[in-house]
Design a protein around this motif. Structure first.
Motif, mmCIF file in Angstrom:
data_model
loop_
_atom_site.group_PDB
_atom_site.id
_atom_site.type_symbol
_atom_site.label_atom_id
_atom_site.label_comp_id
_atom_site.label_asym_id
_atom_site.label_seq_id
_atom_site.Cartn_x
_atom_site.Cartn_y
_atom_site.Cartn_z
ATOM 1 N N LEU A 160 9.532 -3.812 -1.913
ATOM 2 C CA LEU A 160 9.763 -5.105 -2.559
ATOM 3 C C LEU A 160 8.706 -6.115 -2.134
ATOM 4 C CD1 LEU A 160 13.650 -5.577 -2.351
ATOM 5 C CD2 LEU A 160 12.277 -4.690 -4.260
ATOM 6 N N GLU A 161 8.360 -6.119 -0.852
ATOM 7 C CA GLU A 161 7.338 -7.049 -0.364
ATOM 8 C C GLU A 161 5.979 -6.736 -0.985
ATOM 9 O OE1 GLU A 161 7.316 -6.978 3.887
ATOM 10 O OE2 GLU A 161 9.451 -7.514 4.063
ATOM 11 N N MET A 162 5.653 -5.465 -1.099
ATOM 12 C CA MET A 162 4.365 -5.069 -1.672
ATOM 13 C C MET A 162 4.262 -5.508 -3.132
ATOM 14 S SD MET A 162 4.222 -1.251 0.038
ATOM 15 C CE MET A 162 2.619 -0.733 -0.593
ATOM 16 N N LEU A 163 5.317 -5.262 -3.910
ATOM 17 C CA LEU A 163 5.270 -5.598 -5.332
ATOM 18 C C LEU A 163 5.441 -7.091 -5.581
ATOM 19 C CD1 LEU A 163 7.223 -2.517 -6.634
ATOM 20 C CD2 LEU A 163 4.853 -3.099 -7.186
ATOM 21 N N ASP A 164 6.072 -7.780 -4.672
ATOM 22 C CA ASP A 164 6.133 -9.228 -4.778
ATOM 23 C C ASP A 164 4.742 -9.834 -4.605
ATOM 24 O OD1 ASP A 164 7.673 -11.747 -4.958
ATOM 25 O OD2 ASP A 164 7.016 -12.028 -2.884
ATOM 26 N N ALA A 165 3.949 -9.242 -3.702
ATOM 27 C CA ALA A 165 2.592 -9.748 -3.456
ATOM 28 C C ALA A 165 1.612 -9.277 -4.516
ATOM 29 C CB ALA A 165 2.123 -9.291 -2.068
ATOM 30 N N VAL A 166 1.758 -8.026 -4.974
ATOM 31 C CA VAL A 166 0.828 -7.443 -5.954
ATOM 32 C C VAL A 166 1.656 -6.729 -7.019
ATOM 33 C CG1 VAL A 166 -1.200 -5.964 -6.287
ATOM 34 C CG2 VAL A 166 -0.838 -7.081 -4.076
ATOM 35 N N PRO A 167 2.128 -7.456 -8.039
ATOM 36 C CA PRO A 167 3.050 -6.871 -9.029
ATOM 37 C C PRO A 167 2.452 -5.754 -9.871
ATOM 38 C CG PRO A 167 3.098 -9.278 -9.089
ATOM 39 C CD PRO A 167 1.931 -8.898 -8.250
ATOM 40 N N ASP A 168 1.120 -5.706 -9.995
ATOM 41 C CA ASP A 168 0.510 -4.717 -10.887
ATOM 42 C C ASP A 168 -0.016 -3.487 -10.152
ATOM 43 O OD1 ASP A 168 -1.472 -6.195 -9.621
ATOM 44 O OD2 ASP A 168 -2.829 -6.204 -11.353
ATOM 45 N N LEU A 169 0.583 -3.141 -9.034
ATOM 46 C CA LEU A 169 0.206 -1.906 -8.351
ATOM 47 C C LEU A 169 0.394 -0.711 -9.278
ATOM 48 C CD1 LEU A 169 1.691 -2.048 -4.716
ATOM 49 C CD2 LEU A 169 -0.729 -1.983 -5.345
ATOM 50 N N ASP A 170 -0.558 0.217 -9.238
ATOM 51 C CA ASP A 170 -0.434 1.451 -10.017
ATOM 52 C C ASP A 170 0.282 2.546 -9.251
ATOM 53 O OD1 ASP A 170 -1.934 0.596 -12.369
ATOM 54 O OD2 ASP A 170 -3.701 0.630 -11.064
ATOM 55 N N ALA A 171 0.130 2.543 -7.926
ATOM 56 C CA ALA A 171 0.714 3.623 -7.131
ATOM 57 C C ALA A 171 0.982 3.144 -5.714
ATOM 58 C CB ALA A 171 -0.220 4.839 -7.100
ATOM 59 N N ILE A 172 2.003 3.732 -5.091
ATOM 60 C CA ILE A 172 2.287 3.525 -3.678
ATOM 61 C C ILE A 172 2.290 4.894 -3.014
ATOM 62 C CG2 ILE A 172 3.946 2.715 -1.949
ATOM 63 C CD1 ILE A 172 4.980 0.704 -3.929
ATOM 64 N N VAL A 173 1.571 5.014 -1.903
ATOM 65 C CA VAL A 173 1.465 6.291 -1.189
ATOM 66 C C VAL A 173 2.184 6.141 0.146
ATOM 67 C CG1 VAL A 173 -0.082 8.136 -0.461
ATOM 68 C CG2 VAL A 173 -0.792 6.568 -2.290
ATOM 69 N N VAL A 174 3.093 7.084 0.432
ATOM 70 C CA VAL A 174 4.069 6.935 1.510
ATOM 71 C C VAL A 174 4.126 8.209 2.352
ATOM 72 C CG1 VAL A 174 6.445 6.231 2.007
ATOM 73 C CG2 VAL A 174 5.442 5.680 -0.228
ATOM 74 N N PRO A 175 4.157 8.113 3.679
ATOM 75 C CA PRO A 175 4.373 9.314 4.496
ATOM 76 C C PRO A 175 5.811 9.803 4.373
ATOM 77 C CG PRO A 175 4.288 7.355 5.895
ATOM 78 C CD PRO A 175 3.959 6.903 4.501
ATOM 79 N N ILE A 176 5.988 11.121 4.471
ATOM 80 C CA ILE A 176 7.331 11.713 4.402
ATOM 81 C C ILE A 176 7.587 12.554 5.645
ATOM 82 C CG2 ILE A 176 8.892 13.266 3.187
ATOM 83 C CD1 ILE A 176 7.457 12.790 0.647
ATOM 84 N N GLY A 177 8.674 12.235 6.346
ATOM 85 C CA GLY A 177 9.190 13.090 7.397
ATOM 86 C C GLY A 177 10.546 13.584 6.942
ATOM 87 N N GLY A 178 11.590 12.857 7.338
ATOM 88 C CA GLY A 178 12.928 13.164 6.838
ATOM 89 C C GLY A 178 13.180 12.605 5.458
ATOM 90 N N GLY A 179 12.381 11.605 5.055
ATOM 91 C CA GLY A 179 12.474 11.092 3.690
ATOM 92 C C GLY A 179 13.123 9.736 3.540
ATOM 93 N N GLY A 180 13.504 9.082 4.643
ATOM 94 C CA GLY A 180 14.173 7.792 4.531
ATOM 95 C C GLY A 180 13.293 6.700 3.951
ATOM 96 N N LEU A 181 12.054 6.634 4.412
ATOM 97 C CA LEU A 181 11.150 5.585 3.933
ATOM 98 C C LEU A 181 10.848 5.750 2.451
ATOM 99 C CD1 LEU A 181 9.222 3.188 4.346
ATOM 100 C CD2 LEU A 181 7.486 4.824 5.140
ATOM 101 N N ILE A 182 10.431 6.942 2.048
ATOM 102 C CA ILE A 182 10.030 7.115 0.652
ATOM 103 C C ILE A 182 11.226 7.039 -0.292
ATOM 104 C CG2 ILE A 182 10.157 9.638 0.542
ATOM 105 C CD1 ILE A 182 7.486 9.494 -1.062
ATOM 106 N N SER A 183 12.427 7.392 0.182
ATOM 107 C CA SER A 183 13.614 7.242 -0.678
ATOM 108 C C SER A 183 13.844 5.780 -1.018
ATOM 109 C CB SER A 183 14.849 7.810 0.026
ATOM 110 O OG SER A 183 14.748 9.194 0.185
#
Length: 399
Positions: A160-183
């Motif tokens: 939410l913070e990222m898209l509030d600052a830059v609404p026209d992002l094309d992609a977000i790249v996220v690390p995955i371990g157990g999956g909590g962050l990317i979920s």
């Protein structure tokens, strides 16, 4: 299945208590990759990790009675510190179970935040079993590191913070371990901008989430600098969210992770742990996928062991040809070593270390060998020095 409303509710809870981390464009990384690269610096959180978001959101959803009894968590790293730190601020007793082999510095940091630390078991699975036993015995609330809707919603606030600052992002790249962050990120990002692409990244030796998504036997093992995402068993809840909302999961190898950690330090002057650098590693490994697009990378944490960081830096300097080790055979006569060092001096190399072997039985009696390590300006400078040594009659071999 969490929804965008859950993430927005979490954001409202967290706003008065959590730091708004920077989300800035990296001009150098953009030039290197051909994408417009924006970095979300979650290593600026107090405990240097995004894990505070989910831990705090879970704590804030507890009833007064639950807070009075206390909470329990199992973690050998960032989740432990996030729970301990915010539990202390809220006056909630916290017990953190950590494997017996957890590095002392992590144990002491967790205790310093006011938690009671219990060392139990040799593995995360054994420590987790002990945490569940303590939770049941004492009537505590267990705070799972990733497979919990409140934790996932809290982690999603970063998007939410990222898209509030830059609404026209094309992609977000996220690390995955157990999956909590990317979920949480995928739920928030797709809820705000349905057309955005959400890409997950795993260390190649721990592809457990990718295996789960493909309904393949889970895999995971070996050494990785991305300990924060070295998870053998992904969450059940997180797997279903990722299956529904994440567009792609990429794997990155150890050299790519090392290069990304070093690049964050060299270019952005910021410390990233291996897991935190995984999105940048994916960008470097697949530049064609992201070229020409506006891409947000989540630098999820900066808790890397200083000795490991020093080793990563040195290895990257070697890869770039800025530290070179040569093995050079010499006639065992006075002045041979001086001639080698004179060439290095004349061409501006800075000698780090010399090992001079004269008594090894593998060498002929009239021959010596040196291994010499030196600094150069860049790879071409190193090649020039090697060529100069050859021109002077030596036979250098790069080690």
């Amino acid at each position: 299945m969490i929804e965008i409303e859950d993430v927005r509710a979490a954001a409202a809870r967290l706003a008065p208590r959590l730091r708004l981390t920077p989300f800035l464009q990296s001009h150098v990384l953009s030039e290197m990759t051909g994408a417009q690269v924006m970095v979300k610096f979650e290593n600026h959180q107090f405990t240097a990790s995004f894990k505070e978001r989910g831990a705090l959101n879970k704590l804030l959803t507890l009833s007064d009675a639950q807070r009075a009894r206390g909470v329990c968590a199992m973690s050998a790293g960032n989740h432990a510190q996030g729970v301990a730190y915010h539990a202390k601020l809220l006056g909630v007793p916290a017990t953190i179970v950590m494997p017996a082999g957890t590095p002392t510095v992590k144990v002491e940091h967790t205790r310093a935040h006011g938690a009671t630390v219990v060392l139990a078991g040799e593995t995360l699975a054994e420590a987790n079993a002990e945490a569940l036993r303590i939770t049941e015995e004492r009537g505590l609330v267990f705070i799972h590191p990733f497979d919990d809707p409140d934790v996932m919603a809290g982690q999603g606030t970063v998007a939410l913070e990222m898209l509030d600052a830059v609404p026209d992002l094309d992609a977000i790249v996220v690390p995955i371990g157990g999956g909590g962050l990317i979920s949480g990120v995928a739920t928030a990002a797709k809820g705000v901008s349905p057309g955005i692409e959400v890409v997950g990244v795993q260390a190649a030796c721990y592809p457990s989430m990718l295996c789960a998504l493909r309904d393949e036997p889970l895999q995971g093992g070996g050494n990785t600098i991305a300990e924060g995402i070295a998870v053998k068993y992904p969450g059940k809840l997180t797997t279903e969210v990722i299956r529904a909302r994440v567009d792609e999961v990429l794997l990155v190898e150890e050299p790519q992770l090392e290069a990304a950690v070093a690049l964050y330090l060299f270019v952005e002057k910021t410390v990233a742990e291996g897991a935190g650098a995984a999105p940048l590693a994916a960008l470097l490994a697949r530049p064609g996928k992201f070229r020409g697009r506006k891409v947000g990378l989540i630098l999820s944490g900066g808790n890397i062991d200083p000795r490991l960081l020093a080793q990563v830096i040195t290895r990257q300097l070697i890869r770039e040809g800025r530290i070179v080790t040569l093995r050079i055979p010499l006639n065992d006569r006075p002045g041979g070593l001086a001639k080698v060092t004179a060439v290095l001096r004349d061409f501006g190399a800075n000698i780090i270390e010399i090992q001079h072997h004269r008594t090894l039985l593998a060498l002929p009696a009239k021959e010596a060998s040196i291994e010499i390590t030196f600094e150069t300006r860049e790879r071409e400078h190193a090649h020039t020095i090697v060529d100069a040594l050859r021109a002077a009659g030596f036979l250098p071999v790069i080690v």
